[in-house]
Every structure is written in C-alpha cells, then in structure tokens.
Design a protein around this motif. Sequence first.
Motif: not given
Ligand code: VAH
Length: 316
Positions: A76-77, A114-115, A139, A166-168, A179-182, A276
């Motif tokens: 992930l990102s 992903s977004i 990513y 996919f969004p978060g 990830g960033t949306t974690d 994003w």
């Molecule tokens: C991330 N959860 O944060 C993943 C995803 C849209 C976010 O790609 O990297």
Amino acid sequence: RIVVTGAGGQIGSELVPHLRGLYGSENVLATDLRPLAGPVFEGGPFAPLDVRDGRAFSDLLGSFRADTLIHLAGILSAKGEDQVALAWDVNVNGSVAALEAARERGTTFFLPSSIAAFGPSTPHRDTPQDTLQRPTTIYGVAKVTLELLCDYYHLKFGMDTRGLRFPGLISHQALPGGGTTDYAVHIYYDAVRTGRYTSFIAPGTFMDMMYMPDALDAVVRLLEADPARLAHRNAFNISAMSFDPEGIAASIRRVLPSFTLDYAVDPLRQGIAESWPDSLDCSAAREEWGFAPRYDLDAMTRDMLERVSAKLGVAA
Ligand code: VAH
C-alpha cells in the motif's frame, strides 16, 4: 472457479469467505506469500504463491482450473514510499506475472486500482471517471501503470479484464497495513479501547471511503456484469462517502458521546492524502453495472463499533 491472491490482506480476508459463501468453498482458492491463520486458510483450498513467480502462477491457475483470477497482492501507499523498489516489484512485476498467467489460461482478470491513481493536478471534487492522472506516490504510479496494462491486455489479447478504483476501505476483520486511509480503521479500535484517538491525518483532509461489505458487493457485481454494458473496464471510480477526521469523530460521538480526537499529523501520509481527491464522480459505475453502496457514515460507525467491541471483548 476463482483464485484470489493476497488473500490474507484487508480485502482478501473478507472477500475469500464472501466468495466461498456465494460460489462454494471448494471453488475459491486462497493464495498468499505464506500460510495464513483464520477462515481464509481453514475454510477452503489454500496454496502459497509468490505472485512474481510467473511459472508457478500459471501452473496454479491451470491445476485449479480457474476461470477467474482476483489479484489483490500488493504493497500500500505509505509502506511503498519507504520501500519503493519492493513496491514496484510486487505491485507491477507481480501484476504482469498475473496478467500473463491469466492470458495463458484464458481466465477473467480482476485488479484493484485506487483513488491513489490520481494526483495533485487531478480535479479534487467530483473527480471524473476519465481525467488527468499524475500521482505522486510509487503506489499511485504503479496503479496507473496497471490500469493501462489491463486496458492493453483487453484490447491486444481480448482478455476479460475488469477493475475498480477503491477508496479507503474500513473493515473489522483484518487490519490494513501501510495505507494512508488506515486512520479511519484505527479510530474505531481506539474509540472502543480508550475512548480517544490521535489522528495522523489533519482536520479538513477529506478522502473517499467505503465500508468493506459494499466493496465486496462491488467486486461481485462488476465480475457478474454483462460485458456488453461496460464502456469502461478497469478502474471504475467507486465511493460511498467522503469525510475528514472531524467527520468520522462526530459520527463516533453520536454513539460514544465521550469520545475525543486529537492530532499528531504524519507529514508523509498527510502529503499523500492531500494529493488524492476529496470526492469521486461514480456515475460510470452506477450506469454500467449498477454500483449501489448501502452504508453511509453513521451506519458504518454503528456496525464497526459493535463488531470491534465484540472482537475486543470490550463493552463500547
Ligand atoms: C492506502 N488503503 O491507503 C489504501 C488505499 C485509497 C487508499 O489505496 O494506501
């Protein structure tokens, strides 16, 4: 008969049981780099696989007589920014091996985008299905590469490739990693454990999000869609909501009034989040295959707090 890579990840750990419930356990083979614990490993066939090993990949699709490959394995990102070469190797070379194996075996191919495939120069509000994509993470660069590769394999070889941006994703089965949306997952665990959360994303930072049940439904709907209706194939924009840390905290407080939020912003992940979109235009997904998420923020919050409380054995 379906093969799923990255079966132990945040999406795979819920998608594998979901697919087994729909199509029969014996028809869904879970793979990951190493044997897993839990329902993914015990509930049906499993095989270890390094997705970069093209020969092993093709042999596995052949021996399982797969008609569909759902390729989720990836880095992930945020973790990718710390391990750029590894992220490129796993995310791109692994997906090239997956595409080649699927081409050789004639399987339908699903790949998550992903977004993150958008960047600072992409329109941030109502981000169009077709628009400028200059992402600023490895990513995201890999995701754009894979979107283009999947379109190419469809055009060049007639392969049935399909995918979603996919969004978060918020879920309670397996924690996301790197990830960033974690933050939008961790906040629920800390709300239950301690009644407070320290966010690494700043207030006012909006990102598209979705509850995992809606993501699972979207994968199945897209894979079962009539290909004649698909004007797009890969990388459909999908999202169910857009919020910032203040928004999700307010939703949690509607259930846990004493919940408090404070901030320790992580510059790396804050920078990624700001690159994003704030909100996607999902009209193509709705029109071409009936995308229809069921969970809004408060419905997700109620379910997450209930499930995480049960999982932790803590009264919320
Ligand atoms: C991330 N959860 O944060 C993943 C995803 C849209 C976010 O790609 O990297």
